[in-house]
Design a protein around this motif. Structure first.
Motif, PDB file in Angstrom:
ATOM      1  N   MET A   1      56.290  54.225 110.122  1.00  0.00           N
ATOM      2  CA  MET A   1      56.396  54.887 108.100  1.00  0.00           C
ATOM      3  C   MET A   1      55.101  54.013 107.950  1.00  0.00           C
ATOM      4  SD  MET A   1      60.199  56.048 108.837  1.00  0.00           S
ATOM      5  CE  MET A   1      60.630  57.335 109.601  1.00  0.00           C
ATOM      6  N   PHE A   2      55.149  52.762 108.149  1.00  0.00           N
ATOM      7  CA  PHE A   2      54.576  51.507 107.806  1.00  0.00           C
ATOM      8  C   PHE A   2      52.900  51.545 107.014  1.00  0.00           C
ATOM      9  CE2 PHE A   2      58.562  49.926 108.181  1.00  0.00           C
ATOM     10  CZ  PHE A   2      59.276  49.957 106.470  1.00  0.00           C
ATOM     11  N   PHE A   3      52.471  52.625 108.106  1.00  0.00           N
ATOM     12  CA  PHE A   3      51.164  52.070 108.040  1.00  0.00           C
ATOM     13  C   PHE A   3      50.003  52.878 107.370  1.00  0.00           C
ATOM     14  CE2 PHE A   3      52.140  50.663 111.897  1.00  0.00           C
ATOM     15  CZ  PHE A   3      51.753  49.088 111.193  1.00  0.00           C
ATOM     16  N   GLN A   4      50.310  53.476 106.124  1.00  0.00           N
ATOM     17  CA  GLN A   4      50.095  54.289 105.175  1.00  0.00           C
ATOM     18  C   GLN A   4      49.570  53.015 104.156  1.00  0.00           C
ATOM     19  OE1 GLN A   4      52.277  57.194 103.357  1.00  0.00           O
ATOM     20  NE2 GLN A   4      52.103  58.709 105.304  1.00  0.00           N
ATOM     21  N   PRO A   5      48.408  53.313 103.027  1.00  0.00           N
ATOM     22  CA  PRO A   5      47.998  52.547 102.792  1.00  0.00           C
ATOM     23  C   PRO A   5      48.647  51.865 101.392  1.00  0.00           C
ATOM     24  CG  PRO A   5      46.366  54.512 102.558  1.00  0.00           C
ATOM     25  CD  PRO A   5      47.428  54.726 102.881  1.00  0.00           C
ATOM     26  N   GLU A   6      49.385  52.432 100.699  1.00  0.00           N
ATOM     27  CA  GLU A   6      50.798  51.790  99.971  1.00  0.00           C
ATOM     28  C   GLU A   6      51.642  50.916 100.338  1.00  0.00           C
ATOM     29  OE1 GLU A   6      52.002  55.989  99.898  1.00  0.00           O
ATOM     30  OE2 GLU A   6      49.997  54.667 100.051  1.00  0.00           O
ATOM     31  N   ARG A   7      52.433  51.757 101.536  1.00  0.00           N
ATOM     32  CA  ARG A   7      53.161  50.849 102.257  1.00  0.00           C
ATOM     33  C   ARG A   7      52.702  50.088 102.729  1.00  0.00           C
ATOM     34  NH1 ARG A   7      57.477  55.696 103.781  1.00  0.00           N
ATOM     35  NH2 ARG A   7      57.462  57.076 101.981  1.00  0.00           N
ATOM     36  N   LEU A   8      51.509  49.777 103.398  1.00  0.00           N
ATOM     37  CA  LEU A   8      50.681  48.386 104.921  1.00  0.00           C
ATOM     38  C   LEU A   8      50.420  47.274 103.101  1.00  0.00           C
ATOM     39  CD1 LEU A   8      49.975  47.301 107.190  1.00  0.00           C
ATOM     40  CD2 LEU A   8      47.597  48.406 106.544  1.00  0.00           C
ATOM     41  N   LEU A   9      49.826  47.961 102.033  1.00  0.00           N
ATOM     42  CA  LEU A   9      49.701  46.413 101.232  1.00  0.00           C
ATOM     43  C   LEU A   9      51.153  46.334 101.209  1.00  0.00           C
ATOM     44  CD1 LEU A   9      48.391  45.361  98.871  1.00  0.00           C
ATOM     45  CD2 LEU A   9      49.358  46.837  97.596  1.00  0.00           C
ATOM     46  N   GLN A  10      52.270  46.452 100.674  1.00  0.00           N
ATOM     47  CA  GLN A  10      53.680  46.418 100.206  1.00  0.00           C
ATOM     48  C   GLN A  10      54.477  45.504 101.876  1.00  0.00           C
ATOM     49  OE1 GLN A  10      55.352  46.153  97.501  1.00  0.00           O
ATOM     50  NE2 GLN A  10      53.754  47.424  96.783  1.00  0.00           N
ATOM     51  N   MET A  11      54.412  46.152 102.804  1.00  0.00           N
ATOM     52  CA  MET A  11      54.245  45.408 104.173  1.00  0.00           C
ATOM     53  C   MET A  11      53.603  44.286 103.989  1.00  0.00           C
ATOM     54  SD  MET A  11      56.639  45.825 106.265  1.00  0.00           S
ATOM     55  CE  MET A  11      56.874  45.360 107.736  1.00  0.00           C
TER      56      MET A  11
END
Length: 876
Positions: free
Chosen positions: A561-571
């Motif tokens: 669930m974390f590989f979409q751009p906005e999530r990847l940035l936060q991760m």
């Protein structure tokens, strides 16, 4: 030992000895159907021939007796100058192998008997037409003369005479052809035996030998037919479909083999023998036309078809010949059919009272259901394309589109309205956006459980991996196969069922879930003791699985669930933070996103169980991989490139599959797991406010010991209890663990003290048991399978001796501590029928698999239960 049986002496239960064809000819004879008389040489005689490389004296003596009986029954004799006996010699294995072994017709004709046949029938052309057929078949089957050489002679004479059909050949033409055929024998240093006895002996030997011809060996291998069955030989009095316009030959099915519709289906030709129908030299007529040309024969054929279908309680494939208006049956067998037809026929036969639901379930191959759920290439369109390269068929289906070599380019092309095929050397989780929008995913590297394979199956996308002939250069935007270069935007087509890659666009046909399949799956659910859940990370995955009847979610992999751009940035901000204070802001942002993720899944599940696995992968997977990405990430996060590189170096692991992941992540970064639990609980509270009760199932990955699990469980439970208390509501929950290491299996009794359920992660358990990396097995696994060092790919079918023994140990130990412990399997083998059968035998409660494998697992689970019940009854 008796080695030959007259048709009247056998029955359908003697398939192993008489072969399928012989047993069915015997059964039809005893039913009083119009079967030309004959006899069957047994599979035991075949085994004896294979050992001795000769026909035994005892067999030859029996053969003489049965030939004499056949002469008495027909009033004809071999080599008789007035009434010659002619026979066919056909193969017939215990398991049907259509067209794989040999047949010879018209045995008994020679230079004298052909004239006798002409006089007897008052049809000289028919007699010489039969003789030229014998010469061609005998030369090809017995002496290995090229079939095309005989065809060339026919073609040359037809061209010389200006004929468009074999039927235009005159008696003189046929005599000329016979002489040319004999010359082919002479040119090859052979001669056609004029003795009918020599002909039949040579034909019998040829049929026994054909058990080991190349096409038969390949067919058995592809269809998992044992090599030691052998073939029977059927000797049968000839009836002639080429005896004029009141004669013919054909094949009929009692139901449509493509759709399963109940109607007589097939083709026939007038004035023809059997090979004319299957060879394509003439265009046959639909069998329905026979109703107009010979209504009485058609009605008789339809009545026999009904009789045989009811007798055998299955769709039948019939071979028939009409001689001067009289119908004869030459074969009846259970007909080959498409998976869709198989399901419809099985359900219809239950509704018609011919079989019960249990038998219907046992008749369907679970693996075949996959073919019903994915698009397929149109066969005619496919035939016009050559295979460019072949890889491992990771996810079935057929797809066509424009090729792109990076996830970003694939995504951009999709947004511009293009059909996309993503082609990579291999994929990483960061490619997910490109994978989501692609019709198919193709990788040059990787195995059947590589990232690309697993994701493709999970999404229901077509996937082919490990295509070693392919070399992808994403910077040059090209892929090469030998001398052929594919450029970005070129059209390709991918067959995920065969693993083939084609250039160009190939038309596909959509597959639909038919009512009959839904009915069959309902029966399967009622019959099985194992549950079938899905691995689903998105509402789309879950919705597809629910359409196929999944019991709920057995595994949600939150890392996906974390590989979409906005999530990847936060991760990345989270991972690169120096301390807990620096992690607070990205954790807060991710918590909101996760809350919505969990809310959507819980709401769609509508009360069905949803098991969510807390974060599992190594942290370095979220970090950039090349110079371009490093530069972009450094700019996004406001870091110097040197700072980013230092942090990346600190997180790098020598063997990521054995490193900083699973519950080790919870021990070192407890705030990450706490964030996920809070997000889960907020989703539960939102749904509670809407009147929907959710009982969270939380899975902790990679546990190795009771102490470790107790520490992580306390972290999870404290978060749940504090939040529930503050909300003022009671929340029912379960906290279980994934059993993925040999140590966890060995200490499962202790781990069960603090686990509410177990779920086997068979991918990692297989890796750690064998010492294999699932992403690297493509380099050696094919050789291991070819040399039979391994019976099957252990990432596709569970290794029962090693991995399976560890699993059984864990189950026994776990249930010794908690007798009602729920135990699941959520690795890739959860959708493999052979593995499902094993899991049922060791007491697994449920399996979880990708959405498109839910029907496969459901049917396999039902079959496992039915087999176990049958065995238990037999023992008692």
């Amino acid at each position: 030992m008796k080695q030959i049986y007259a048709f009247a002496e056998g029955n359908m239960e003697m398939r192993a000895l008489l072969g399928g064809k012989g047993a069915n000819l015997a059964e039809m004879t005893n039913l009083g159907l119009p079967v030309p008389p004959g006899f069957t040489m047994t599979t035991a005689a075949c085994h004896d021939y294979q050992q001795q490389h000769a026909l035994s004296d005892a067999l030859l003596a029996e053969l003489d007796q049965h030939l004499q009986a056949l002469e008495q029954a027909t009033g004809k004799r071999f080599d008789d100058p007035t009434a010659p006996l002619l026979v066919s010699v056909r193969s017939g294995a215990p398991i049907s192998m259509p067209g794989m072994m040999d047949t010879i017709l018209n045995i008994g004709l020679n230079d004298q008997t052909v004239q006798a046949l002409a006089t007897l029938t008052a049809d000289t052309r028919f007699a010489y037409d039969s003789y030229r057929r014998l010469l061609a078949m005998f030369g090809n089957v017995v002496y290995g003369l090229s079939e095309s050489a005989f065809d060339d002679v026919l073609t040359a004479i037809k061209q010389e005479k200006g004929y468009t059909s074999d039927l235009a050949l005159t008696t003189d033409d046929l005599k000329q052809i016979i002489q040319a055929f004999k010359q082919l024998y002479t040119d090859a240093g052979k001669s056609f035996p004029q003795s009918p006895k020599a002909q039949i002996l040579a034909a019998i030997v040829a049929v026994f030998e054909s058990w080991n011809n190349r096409r038969a060996v390949i067919y058995r291998r592809e269809n998992h037919i044992p090599e030691d069955l052998g073939t029977a030989v059927n000797v049968q009095t000839m009836v002639f479909g080429n005896a004029g316009e009141d004669s013919g030959t054909g094949v009929a099915f009692t139901r449509d083999p493509a759709t399963g519709e109940r109607a007589l289906f097939g083709e026939y030709l007038l004035n023809a023998q059997g090979e004319d129908v299957v060879s394509g030299v003439r265009t046959p007529q639909p069998v329905a036309v026979l109703h107009e040309q010979m209504p009485e024969v058609y009605d008789q054929l339809a009545a026999i078809a009904t009789t045989l279908e009811q007798h055998y309680r299955d769709m039948q494939d019939l071979e028939f010949t009409i001689e001067h208006g009289e119908l004869y049956l030459l074969q009846a067998r259970n007909g080959k059919r498409t998976p869709a037809a198989a399901v419809k026929i099985a359900v219809d036969l239950v509704n018609e009272g011919l079989i019960d639901r249990q038998e219907a379930l046992m008749r369907i191959d679970p693996k075949s259901l996959s073919d019903m759920l994915h698009p397929e290439f149109d066969p005619q369109a496919l035939a016009a394309h050559d295979v460019l390269a072949t890889g491992l068929p990771a996810s079935p289906g057929a797809a066509t589109g424009e090729v792109y070599f990076t996830a970003a380019e694939a995504k951009a092309a999709h947004e511009a309205g293009h059909q996309v095929i993503l082609m990579r050397q291999d994929t990483s989780p960061e490619d997910i956006e490109g994978m989501i929008v692609s019709q198919a995913i193709v990788t040059a590297r990787g195995g059947m459980t590589s990232h690309a394979a697993v994701v493709a199956r999970g999404m229901g996308a077509t996937g082919v991996v490990g295509m070693h002939a392919l070399s992808v250069d994403e910077h040059a935007k090209t892929a090469t196969v030998g001398d052929i270069v594919l450029h970005e935007g070129d059209w390709v087509s991918v067959d995920g069922t065969t693993g083939h890659l084609y250039r160009g666009r190939i038309t596909t046909t959509a597959a639909m879930v038919k009512e009959s399949l839904a009915t069959l799956l309902d029966w399967a659910k009622a019959a099985s003791r194992m549950g079938v859940y899905t691995n689903a990370d998105t509402p789309k995955d879950l919705q597809q699985a629910l359409t196929f009847g999944a019991d709920g979610i057995g595994l949600t992999r939150t890392e996906h669930m974390f590989f979409q751009p906005e999530r990847l940035l936060q991760m990345r901000r989270l991972i690169l933070a120096k301390d807990a204070e620096g992690r607070k802001a990205p954790l807060a942002a991710l918590e909101k996103m996760q809350e919505q993720d969990f809310y959507d899944l819980y709401r769609l599940a509508a009360g069905k169980s949803v098991t969510i696995r807390l974060l599992d992968p190594p942290l370095h997977e979220f970090l950039p991989h090349d110079l371009r990405e490093i530069n972009e990430v450094a700019n996004e996060l406001g870091l110097e490139q040197n700072q980013l590189r230092e942090r990346m170096a600190a997180l790098k692991e020598v063997n990521p599959m054995l490193g900083h992941r699973g519950d080790r992540l919870a021990v070192t970064f407890p705030d990450i797991y706490a964030m996920q639990v809070r997000a889960m609980m907020h989703a539960v509270f939102r749904l509670a406010d809407e009147g929907v009760t959710v009982a969270p199932h939380i899975m902790i990955p990679l546990t190795n010991s009771e102490t470790e699990l107790r520490w992580v469980r306390r972290l999870v439970v404290n978060e749940i209890e504090q939040m529930a208390s503050a909300k003022g509501i009671q929340v029912t929950y379960e906290v279980g663990t994934m059993i993925e290491t040999p140590r966890a299996c060995v200490t499962a009794d202790a781990i069960a003290n603090v686990a509410d359920f177990f779920s086997f992660g068979t991918n990692d358990l297989t890796q750690l048991t064998f010492g294999y990396s699932r992403d690297d097995v493509g380099s050696f696994l094919p050789a291991y399978l070819e040399k039979k060092i391994l019976p099957a790919d252990p990432f596709q079918t569970v290794d029962t001796e090693g991995v399976g023994t560890l699993m059984k140990m864990a189950i026994d130990k776990g249930r010794a501590t908690k007798s009602q412990l729920l135990i699941g399997v959520c690795g890739e083998v959860g959708g493999d029928p052979d593995s499902v059968a094993f899991f049922d035998s060791i007491g697994v409660s449920y399996v979880s698999c990708s959405p498109y494998r839910v029907p496969v697992a459901r049917l396999a689970a039902a079959q496992a239960t039915l087999r176990a019940t049958k065995k238990a009854k037999a023992r008692s």
